[in-house]
Scaffold this active site. Structure first.
Site, mmCIF file in Angstrom:
data_model
loop_
_atom_site.group_PDB
_atom_site.id
_atom_site.type_symbol
_atom_site.label_atom_id
_atom_site.label_comp_id
_atom_site.label_asym_id
_atom_site.label_seq_id
_atom_site.Cartn_x
_atom_site.Cartn_y
_atom_site.Cartn_z
ATOM 1 N N THR B 132 0.882 -1.321 -0.009
ATOM 2 C CA THR B 132 -0.013 -0.198 0.412
ATOM 3 C C THR B 132 0.855 0.892 -0.119
ATOM 4 O OG1 THR B 132 -0.122 0.362 2.480
ATOM 5 C CG2 THR B 132 -1.211 -1.073 1.529
ATOM 6 N N ASP B 133 0.277 2.893 0.288
ATOM 7 C CA ASP B 133 0.937 3.439 -0.074
ATOM 8 C C ASP B 133 1.722 3.758 1.181
ATOM 9 O OD1 ASP B 133 0.276 4.528 -2.754
ATOM 10 O OD2 ASP B 133 -0.766 5.279 -1.745
ATOM 11 N N CYS B 134 0.906 3.697 2.282
ATOM 12 C CA CYS B 134 1.772 3.409 3.964
ATOM 13 C C CYS B 134 2.908 2.014 3.846
ATOM 14 C CB CYS B 134 0.530 3.733 4.422
ATOM 15 S SG CYS B 134 -0.813 2.708 5.028
ATOM 16 N N TYR B 135 2.256 0.978 2.999
ATOM 17 C CA TYR B 135 3.551 0.282 3.490
ATOM 18 C C TYR B 135 3.822 -0.822 2.356
ATOM 19 C CZ TYR B 135 0.905 -0.239 8.704
ATOM 20 O OH TYR B 135 0.802 -0.050 9.670
ATOM 21 N N PRO B 136 4.797 0.038 1.506
ATOM 22 C CA PRO B 136 4.727 -0.176 0.487
ATOM 23 C C PRO B 136 5.417 -1.969 0.355
ATOM 24 C CG PRO B 136 6.036 1.538 1.275
ATOM 25 C CD PRO B 136 5.015 1.174 2.321
#
Ligand code: SF4
Ligand code: SF4
Lengths: 133, 503
Positions: B132-136
Site C-alpha cells: 500500500t502507499d503506507c506499507y509498500p
C-alpha cells in the site's frame, strides 16, 4: 551382549524337545520372552546373553533341527527426556511391555517387547523410537 | 447461605506474605475432607491447588514482529512453514496450535512453533503482502527468536475442560481421532483430564474462579479472561479462556504434539488455586475420582451425538481397565497425571514461597450457559436414504460359475454374500472372480473377502464417503445393527446426491 532371536517352526516339530536339546548342546542360558502356537506352527522369542561366536553356534544348532531363525535387529526405545508420561501408548501395547508405574510415570519393559511397533505412532511427542541395528 | 467458616481473600494473601498459608493439593484435600469433614477442613486449609496437563487444541499465541523498513502490512505469514492468521493490523499474527506445516504436515504444526519459541529457538518468518502507499514492502524473509519480537502472548479460547468423555471404537477398523488411536472392536479406551485434580471440578459453582483469576499457565503466571467457547457448566463441561506471557513459559509445561493421522496440538499445564473461603468451597475441593463420572462414548459412530456405552468414573479410568461386554479393556490416558501433579505441586510451592498471590476476580463466570449445536439448513442424508435397496446376493455355498453369470448378466461388480438369516458374511468382486478362475476353487466361500468394510443404515452419507476414500473402494454394503444386509451404497450414488444438493 544380549541378543534376541525369533524361532519359527512347523507344527510337526512341536513334539520334539528342541529348546532343551539346544540348551544342553550349547551350554547357554536361554530366556523365553514370548511364545505363540497355532495350527501352522509355533513362534518363540528368546534372549541370550553371550559372545557373538557362541550365539552363532547356537543359531546353527537351531537351524540343524529344522527351525527357522531370525536375529532381531531392532529395538524400541522410550526416550525419557522427551516423554511426558501421558500413557497414550499403554493401551496399544499387546504385551503390557509399556506400563504405568506406581508414581504414574510410564516405563517400557524391554524384555516383554515383541517389536510389533504399534506404540510408535501413538506417542504425541514421538518419544518412542524404533532403532535398527 | 450462612457459613461457619468465613475467610477473605485479603486474609489469605496476608498469610502468604507472612509465609504461613496452609496449602494442599486437590489430591491431598480428598482425604482431609473425608476424614475431618468440610468445616474442620475449611478451618485448617487456606488454599487448594489444582492442575491438569493435556492436549488443548484450542490454544495459540499472538505475536507482534515490529515494523520493517520500509514497512509491510503482512497479508499472509508463515512461521517455520506453518501459516499464522494475519487478518488484523500490519505486523500482528495469531499462530494456532492445530495449523499444520505446509512442508511436514502432521509432524509439525502451530503447537510445535509455540514450543520452539518458548525454547528460544530461531523461527523462520516468511510474509507476503499486496503493498500500500503506507506499507509498500511486499515480502519478508527473516529468522527471529522470542527475544527479537515485541509481544508473544499465549491466548487460548478454550482450556481446561472440567472433564472429558472417554472414547472407544465399535467398528471393525482402527480409527485415528483427537482421542488418539482407537483399536477395532472395543480394543482400547482413551480418556483425558486429571479427575480429582481438575481445576474447574474443584469449584464447579464458580464461587472463586472468575474473570481476572490468576492461574498457573505453562509454567508462569497467567489469567482467566472470559468463559471458554463451548462453556457448558450445567453439563459439568465448563471451560475457560486463558492468557499469559509466552516468553516466560517453560517447556516442562508446554509441548507441541501430534495426534496420529488427526493433527497437531499443544499440551499445556494449567493450574488454578482455590481459596477456601468457607466450608462450601472446602466441600467441592474434596471431590474424589470416584465422584467424577464421565461417559464412555463410541467414536466409531462419527456423529455429533455419539452413542454412550455407559458411565464410568475417573477412579475406574485411572485404574487402567474398563469392563466392556464382560471383557477387561485397557485404558490409555492422553493427558499426563504425573505432570498434572507436577503443576499442582509447583503452584503450591510458589504460594508457600510467597511468589504467587491470589487475585480477586472482577466478574463471575456464567453458571447456567448451554452449548448449542451448529445451525444447519438441510437435514443430513443418511446411508438408508441413498442406498440401493434391492440387492442381488448369493450364499457362501453358491458356485463361482453362478456368480460369474450374475456379474455378466446384471453388469455390477460387488456381490454381497449372506447366510440363511440374511446376515452379511462376505463380499465378492469381479476382481476376486478373475483371480479365482483357473485356481480350481469352486465355492464363493473360497474366494470371498470376509472382513467387509460396511456402513450402517443410520450413518450420515459424509461419513460413508470418507470410508470409501480411506479404503479406496467404490462401494460398500449397508447393514443394520444386527449385521443384516439392507442395501448397497456406491460412490456413484453419493456423487449423484451431492450433485443434487449443491446445484
Ligand atoms: S513394540 Fe509392541 S510390544 Fe513393544 S512396546 Fe511397542 S506396542 Fe509394546
Ligand atoms: S505416549 Fe509417548 S509421551 Fe505418552 S507415555 Fe507413551 S512414550 Fe511417553
Amino acid at each position: 551382549m544380549i541378543k534376541k532371536i525369533l524361532l519359527k517352526y512347523r507344527a510337526q516339530k512341536a513334539k520334539e524337545p528342541i529348546i532343551s536339546s539346544v540348551i544342553k548342546e550349547s551350554g547357554l542360558m536361554l530366556n523365553i520372552l514370548y511364545a505363540q502356537f497355532s495350527l501352522d506352527g509355533g513362534e518363540i522369542l528368546i534372549s541370550v546373553d553371550a559372545p557373538t561366536p557362541e550365539v552363532n553356534k547356537l543359531i546353527e544348532s537351531f537351524k540343524r533341527r529344522g527351525v527357522e531363525v531370525t536375529e532381531i535387529t531392532k529395538a524400541i526405545q522410550l526416550h525419557h527426556e522427551i516423554c511426558f508420561d501421558c500413557g497414550a501408548c499403554v493401551s496399544l501395547c499387546p504385551t503390557a511391555a509399556l506400563h504405568v508405574e506406581h508414581d504414574k510415570s510410564i516405563d517400557l519393559d524391554e524384555e516383554k517387547c515383541i517389536y510389533c511397533e504399534l506404540c510408535v505412532p501413538s506417542c504425541p511427542v514421538r518419544a518412542l523410537k524404533l532403532s535398527k541395528f | 447461605m450462612e457459613t461457619k467458616v468465613n475467610r477473605s481473600l485479603a486474609e489469605i494473601n496476608e498469610k502468604i506474605r507472612r509465609g504461613d498459608a496452609v496449602v494442599v493439593t486437590a489430591e491431598e484435600m480428598v482425604d482431609i475432607v473425608r476424614e475431618k469433614g468440610e468445616v474442620k477442613a475449611a478451618q485448617e486449609i487456606d488454599i487448594v491447588t489444582t492442575g491438569t496437563f493435556g492436549a488443548m487444541c484450542s490454544s495459540g499465541a499472538w505475536l507482534n514482529f515490529g515494523h520493517s523498513d520500509p514497512p509491510i502490512k503482512m497479508q499472509r505469514v508463515w512461521l517455520n512453514d506453518v501459516e499464522a492468521y494475519t487478518g488484523v493490523a500490519a505486523v500482528d499474527a495469531y499462530i494456532g496450535a492445530t495449523q499444520l506445516s505446509e512442508k511436514d504436515g502432521f509432524e509439525y504444526g502451530g503447537g510445535h512453533v509455540i514450543e520452539d519459541l518458548v525454547n528460544g529457538k530461531e523461527i523462520h518468518v516468511r510474509a507476503t503482502a499486496y503493498g500500500t502507499d503506507c506499507y509498500p514492502r511486499k515480502e519478508i524473509d527473516i529468522n527471529v527468536t522470542k527475544h527479537d519480537i515485541n509481544q508473544a502472548v499465549l491466548c487460548n479460547p478454550r482450556n481446561a475442560y472440567q472433564r472429558y468423555v472417554a472414547a472407544t471404537n465399535s467398528r471393525n477398523d482402527t480409527i485415528y481421532t483427537y482421542m488418539g488411536i482407537l483399536l477395532p472392536d472395543y480394543g482400547n479406551v482413551t480418556c483425558s483430564g486429571s479427575g480429582s485434580l481438575s481445576p474447574l471440578h474443584n469449584d464447579p459453582n464458580y464461587e472463586t474462579i472468575g474473570i481476572g483469576t490468576r492461574i498457573f499457565l505453562g509454567g508462569t503466571q497467567g489469567y482467566i479472561f472470559w468463559e471458554g467457547t463451548q462453556h457448558a457448566p450445567t453439563k459439568a463441561m465448563g471451560n475457560i479462556m486463558t492468557i499469559g506471557n509466552l516468553k516466560n513459559m517453560d517447556t516442562r509445561y508446554l509441548r507441541g504434539a501430534t495426534m496420529q493421522k488427526y493433527g497437531t496440538t499443544l499440551y499445556l499445564g494449567l493450574g488454578i488455586p482455590i481459596p477456601i473461603l468457607n466450608e462450601r468451597v472446602a466441600k467441592t475441593t474434596g471431590i474424589s475420582d470416584d465422584d467424577i463420572k464421565t461417559n464412555l462414548t463410541d467414536y466409531g459412530i462419527p456423529r455429533r451425538d455419539r452413542p454412550i456405552l455407559k458411565e464410568v468414573s475417573y477412579a475406574e479410568l485411572k485404574y487402567g481397565k474398563i469392563d466392556i461386554n464382560g471383557r477387561d479393556v485397557p485404558v490409555s490416558s492422553l493427558s499426563s497425571l504425573k505432570r498434572a501433579r507436577g503443576v499442582a505441586n509447583e503452584l503450591k510451592r510458589w504460594i508457600e514461597e510467597g511468589k504467587f498471590f491470589l487475585s480477586q476476580n472482577v466478574q463471575r463466570l456464567p453458571t447456567d450457559q448451554v452449548f448449542k449445536p451448529m445451525k444447519q439448513l438441510a437435514a443430513v442424508p443418511f446411508a438408508r436414504d441413498v442406498m440401493t435397496r434391492n440387492v442381488i446376493t448369493a450364499g457362501p455355498d453358491d458356485s463361482i460359475v453362478y456368480a460369474a453369470r450374475l456379474f455378466a448378466d446384471k453388469g455390477f461388480d460387488h456381490l454381497p454374500i449372506v447366510d440363511e438369516s440374511s446376515k452379511l458374511v462376505g463380499i465378492v468382486t469381479s476382481w476376486d472372480l478373475a483371480v479365482a478362475i483357473g485356481t480350481g476353487k469352486e465355492k464363493l466361500s473360497d474366494v470371498q473377502t470376509k472382513k467387509v468394510v460396511t456402513a450402517r443404515e443410520d450413518e450420515p452419507v459424509d461419513a460413508v464417503a470418507r470410508r470409501l476414500e480411506k479404503y479406496k473402494i467404490s462401494g460398500l454394503p449397508v447393514v443394520d445393527s444386527k449385521g443384516e444386509l439392507k442395501g448397497i451404497l456406491t460412490s456413484d450414488d453419493i456423487t449423484r446426491l451431492l450433485g443434487k444438493v449443491r446445484r
